[in-house]
Enzyme design. Structure first.
Site, short mmCIF file in Angstrom:
data_model
loop_
_atom_site.label_atom_id
_atom_site.label_comp_id
_atom_site.label_asym_id
_atom_site.label_seq_id
_atom_site.Cartn_x
_atom_site.Cartn_y
_atom_site.Cartn_z
N GLY A 205 4.57 1.05 5.11
CA GLY A 205 4.61 -0.45 5.41
C GLY A 205 3.01 0.08 7.03
CB ALA A 206 -0.34 -0.67 7.60
CG ASP B 68 -1.15 -1.43 3.55
OD1 ASP B 68 -0.83 -1.80 2.62
OD2 ASP B 68 -0.30 -0.21 3.93
CG ASN C 4 -1.24 -6.01 1.38
OD1 ASN C 4 -0.83 -4.85 2.17
ND2 ASN C 4 -0.80 -6.46 0.96
CE LYS C 5 2.11 -1.55 -2.33
NZ LYS C 5 2.40 -0.17 -2.09
NE ARG D 230 2.49 6.08 1.11
CZ ARG D 230 2.85 4.81 1.20
NH1 ARG D 230 2.95 3.59 1.79
NH2 ARG D 230 2.15 3.99 0.03
CD GLN E 295 6.80 -1.83 -2.33
OE1 GLN E 295 6.93 -2.13 -3.67
NE2 GLN E 295 5.97 -0.83 -1.88
O1 MRU Z 1 3.70 0.88 -0.02
P1 MRU Z 1 3.26 0.63 1.09
O2 MRU Z 1 5.33 -0.86 0.63
O3 MRU Z 1 3.56 1.30 1.99
O4 MRU Z 1 2.54 -0.63 0.92
C1 MRU Z 1 2.85 -1.84 2.16
C2 MRU Z 1 2.25 -3.13 1.98
O5 MRU Z 1 1.06 -3.03 0.90
C3 MRU Z 1 2.30 -3.78 2.65
O6 MRU Z 1 2.08 -5.42 2.43
C4 MRU Z 1 1.20 -3.74 3.93
O7 MRU Z 1 1.07 -2.20 4.82
C5 MRU Z 1 1.23 -4.69 5.54
S1 MRU Z 1 3.13 -4.34 6.63
C6 MRU Z 1 2.99 -4.69 7.17
#
Ligand code: MRU
Length: 347
Positions: free
Chosen positions: A51-52, A237, A247-248, A84, A196
């Site tokens: 998560g960012a 992200d 984003n995801k 990442r 997630q």
């Molecule tokens: O691959 P991840 O689980 O790290 O992806 C996370 C996301 O896409 C979240 O939506 C994003 O980081 C926002 S977290 C506040």
């Protein structure tokens, strides 16, 4: 949740980072100790910590750890940042901690005060975490004005206390809506391939006592068509200077659906996720992950051996599909390079 999501520990054996292994949730709360940078990078790469905003915090503490161990700190910062590539906060946090370390190293105030240079990196890491905690409260405050009474909010991936120092970005807004008595339902996309949403957001929603239901990602269209969604709220992200939102994977599909069904689509993210150096969505590097994340489920193969997979971890939503970007500095609406620049001024 009994264990801390992420913390710096300093036992006699030497400093380390303890983190809650998010790959094991919700079934088990397992704490992993990272006593060196390679073990932290491994935790980042396999999404034990993710998560960012939390990646920004992890990156900074990782640099402090390298400095405390006497490692090559610049090389460590580079390796952490590369773990990442899409989540801009990771390189941002590592870079800030590296700068603090390099400023303290020659003979600055820190040495005069009898402190060691790694403590400068550690102070910076703690400051990033403190600022993120405050940003979560401020984003929720700004975003609440956009949440109607009786809101049925759809979210994607996981954006709560597991990935921030506070209550979260989009999930922090959901929590504020709940406290204000405005949340009728939190719809949670399961978020294939790594779930997630089902594993982590539903876990956080259960702990908080929120009304919630999990849906398969592909059910979002019929849910919106049935008039069951008043608002989509997601995190980010990386947000490019033109307002494109990485984003995801699956976020872009939701934005397209939201536009078709005239549902407002909110992105909630701190300014540390806005990357003015990345000019547009096409310039965002998208992390490609291992095929077996798609071709297997919970360790069991679900596709024939030898089948390949397309597995980008993120997608990019163009700014014209985003109703507003909610940050700790205010709301960009409409989302344009200008409205983002105003929020970023003097940051
Ligand atoms: O691959 P991840 O689980 O790290 O992806 C996370 C996301 O896409 C979240 O939506 C994003 O980081 C926002 S977290 C506040």
């Amino acid at each position: 949740m009994t264990a801390a999501v992420f913390r710096w520990v300093d036992p006699p054996a030497g400093p380390a980072i303890e983190l809650l292994d998010q790959t094991r949730l919700p079934r088990a709360e397992v704490v992993v100790t990272c006593a060196d940078v390679p073990s932290l990078i491994d935790a980042i790469a396999r999404l034990a910590v993710r998560g960012a905003p939390l990646l920004g915090i992890a990156g900074a503490f990782g640099v402090a750890l390298a400095a405390a161990r006497g490692d090559d700190v610049a090389a460590a910062a580079e390796a952490i940042s590369a773990a990442r590539p899409t989540a801009v906060n990771l390189a941002w946090g590592a870079g800030l901690a590296l700068d603090a370390y390099l400023r303290a190293r020659p003979a600055g105030d820190f040495l005069a005060a009898g402190k060691r240079p790694y403590e400068a990196a550690l102070e910076q890491a703690r400051a990033i975490a403190d600022a993120d905690r405050l940003a979560c409260r401020q984003m929720a405050g700004h975003g609440l004005a956009l949440v109607p009474e009786g809101a049925r909010i759809l979210t994607h991936c996981n954006t709560g206390a597991l990935v921030t120092a506070g209550e979260g970005t989009a999930f922090g807004l959901v929590m504020a809506a709940h406290r204000a008595g405005r949340l009728a339902m939190l719809w949670i996309d399961e978020t294939r391939p790594l779930l997630q949403g089902a594993r982590l957001t539903a876990y956080e929603a259960s702990l908080a006592g929120l009304p919630h239901r999990v849906l398969a990602d592909c059910a979002a269209a019929s849910l919106m068509a049935a008039g069951q969604v008043d608002l989509v709220a997601v995190g980010a992200d990386r947000i490019a200077a033109d307002g494109s939102v990485a984003n995801k994977i699956g976020t872009y599909s939701l934005a397209v659906l939201a536009r078709h069904h005239r549902v407002p689509f909110l992105v909630v993210a701190p300014m540390s996720t806005v990357d003015f150096c990345t000019k547009d969505g096409r310039s965002i590097v998208i992390e490609e992950r291992a095929p077996d994340e798609v071709t297997s489920l919970a360790g069991q193969p679900i596709a024939p051996a030898g089948s390949g997979a397309y597995n980008p971890a993120f997608d990019v939503t163009p700014p014209e599909l985003v109703t507003a970007i909610v940050t700790e500095r205010g709301v960009a609406h409409p989302v344009t390079p200008g409205s983002l620049r105003v929020l970023g001024a003097d940051a």
